[in-house]
Design an enzyme around this catalytic site. Sequence first.
Site, short mmCIF file in Angstrom:
data_model
loop_
_atom_site.label_atom_id
_atom_site.label_comp_id
_atom_site.label_asym_id
_atom_site.label_seq_id
_atom_site.Cartn_x
_atom_site.Cartn_y
_atom_site.Cartn_z
N ASP A 197 0.88 -1.16 0.00
CA ASP A 197 0.00 0.00 0.00
C ASP A 197 0.93 1.22 0.00
O ASP A 197 2.14 1.11 0.25
CB ASP A 197 -0.96 -0.01 1.20
CG ASP A 197 -2.16 0.93 0.97
OD1 ASP A 197 -2.09 1.80 0.08
OD2 ASP A 197 -3.17 0.79 1.69
C1 BGC Z 1 -5.03 3.36 0.14
C2 BGC Z 1 -5.15 2.44 -1.04
C3 BGC Z 1 -4.94 3.21 -2.32
C4 BGC Z 1 -3.59 3.93 -2.26
C5 BGC Z 1 -3.29 4.74 -3.50
C6 BGC Z 1 -3.77 4.20 0.10
O1 BGC Z 1 -3.84 5.21 1.06
O2 BGC Z 1 -5.07 2.60 1.34
O3 BGC Z 1 -6.39 1.80 -1.04
O4 BGC Z 1 -5.03 2.37 -3.41
O5 BGC Z 1 -3.59 4.81 -1.14
O6 BGC Z 1 -4.06 5.88 -3.56
#
Ligand code: BGC
Length: 731
Positions: A240
């Site tokens: 993530d």
């Molecule tokens: C989120 C993800 C997301 C990523 C990119 C993170 O903060 O948990 O779900 O895909 O950011 O934006």
Amino acid sequence: MPVSIRHGKRAGDWPVAIVRAKAVVANMSVVDKVALATGIGWKNGPCVGNTPAVPSINYPGLCLQDSPTGVRFADLVSVFPAGINIAATFNRTMMRARGLAMGVEFKGKGVNVALGPDINIVRSPRAGRNWETFGADPYLSGEASFETVTGLQANGLQACVKHYINNEQETNRSSSSSNVDDRTTHEIYLHPFLKAVQAGVVAFMCSYNRVNGTYSCENEHVLNDLLKGELGFQGYVMTDWWASLDTFGTLAANKGLDMVMPGEASPSANHSYFGPALVNAVKTGQVPTSRLDDMATRILAAYYVQGQDGNDYPSVNFDSWTSSRGKHVDVQSDHKKLIRSIGAASTVLLKNAGSQLPLGDNVRSVAVVGSDAGPNPKGPNSCPGRGCDVGILAVGWGSGTANFPYLVDPLSAITAKANSINATVFSSLNDTDLGAAKNVSSGKDVAFVFITADSGEGYITVEGNPGDRNDLNAWHSGDELVKAVAGVNKNTVVVIHAVGAIIMEAWIDHPNVTGVIYAGLQGQEAGNSLVDILWGDINPSGRLPYTIAKSPSDHSADISNGYNVDYTEGLYIDYRWFDKSNIAPRFEFGYGLSYTSFSYSALAIVYLGGGLGNEPQAPTGPGSSLSSWLHDDWMTVTFELTNTGSVDGVEIPQLYIVPPPSANSPPKQLRNFDSVFLQKGESSLAKMYLSRYSFAVWKSIEHRWEVPRGKYGVWVGASSRDRRLYGEIDV
Ligand code: BGC
């Protein structure tokens, strides 16, 4: 359906893609292999995640883009009903169609990897991102995961399921440890991810949180033992965004991590855990070359298996940060039709006293009350990340959103309908002006009160709610608004746009509240979808994908504020807990009314043969997903369904298995469902398959699935508490 599957299921293509990827990787330099695995840094490319081009192998790099509801940070895209709504349809065809349509939009924008679906489980009803997910039951979530991934990937897009694993709250998500026992992991939280692997998903996003003390992105058990071992996942795992790793982050590669996103170690860091650090680690032998080759092979095989190296895969034609740099390709097609029909099919009718709904064309005066009925005066995209609850709520907030091309608010849609039947609409969109609410409602044929509850990702706080909700109450004094209207109008219909369950005890039994509609988060066509239900153009068939309790404390799990998020309730979340503890819910999992009625009869259970399979199991191993005997058809359950009412409609029969005491399992668990359209008076035979896996429990010590012997109940009903047929079978 608006889009068609061009390539079909691709899981079978993996062996070919892997051979090809290995051959390419064999000739790559260490630096190039590491490049495949390292993002170029936040906002250094057009997408939320970008990997560099590798000219030596004619590889353009990847564009990775949110979200599970549509293409984020782009124009001329659709905003689909949220994950929680598609789950509420209990309809696999719609789940797949939604995935297909979204996949077409992502591909049309040149996205290589869609960052979704979000297949975490609704454990605590307050959790901020519940609305992105497919609800509180692993089987339902698993079916939605399978269909969504299949649809998304059908035309060449890569899907990335997230957040692996046990990211079931926002509070302290980057530091807390979700502590979960092995059986619960297997039977509840892993299952949707298993189904995604079976659908051929090519990418996983590991979560911010720790799992049993170790960050999931460097958790050897979670990544290597479970995902790449037991589930046989052959694609790649990315972090993530800036997901934390402990001190030797580079060595996460040795634990099963394949790619860092968006590249740098943290938002403020100017170094990456991969990049030069990984090159160095490989050169010094800290990360074996074989591991780097495996990482590169997984990333390239995913690219090949989806056919993205073909000539027809568009290159990125939008820019997340500077819209004017984009080509503004319109990818919406006619998806609004599908969005409208999913919006209606996901709407759950909770109460219809005296069958006031659907409304007839003889309605003359309609009151519409509450800010949620109207538009956001500043426009549907005026709050960054949809981080406000102003006007109609059609998605939650955070990275799970996209820009609305338009948003049909209920007041406009109801007004359009009213005009067509010569009815007059009176509205008050102020939530706290109870006097105005009563004024417009008094004396009208029907009064609609709109209330909301919002939540989202933890990087935004809205009205004091830091991602996770502070409580389960309606926002903006919604209870008071309902009571005020119900005090003056004998035909008050409450419409709820919310991210999940709210407590409705303040008014649910009020005799003047004749109707309650749970619309959830319907996406851009919200108002139209609602009108389709209100006037009966579509007969409601949505079912709750979670339980609505009478009190928050009736639930077994809640947000934890500490470092440890202990899943002490084990298997007993949502209805599994209410059943075990004999707690009466307000509305149970699987519940939802129709404008017609259905009868169930003639249950027949046919055992198709084959042993229990409790002999030692072959390792599930790469590519096998789960020992094949576990998901073979083992039993069929058939029964007759009849539409006994006066209008056509869809019934959602649900099959729950009641285990023998020796299983030490929840009282019953959903193991199949269907969505069956029947004209009035029509009957049809429903047929559902069960596998050994439907009966199996995970034995942690033996480290295998096992079907406990004994007498099982086959419980068929219209919800998790509305039993219609019951049979028993000895296994
Ligand atoms: C989120 C993800 C997301 C990523 C990119 C993170 O903060 O948990 O779900 O895909 O950011 O934006």
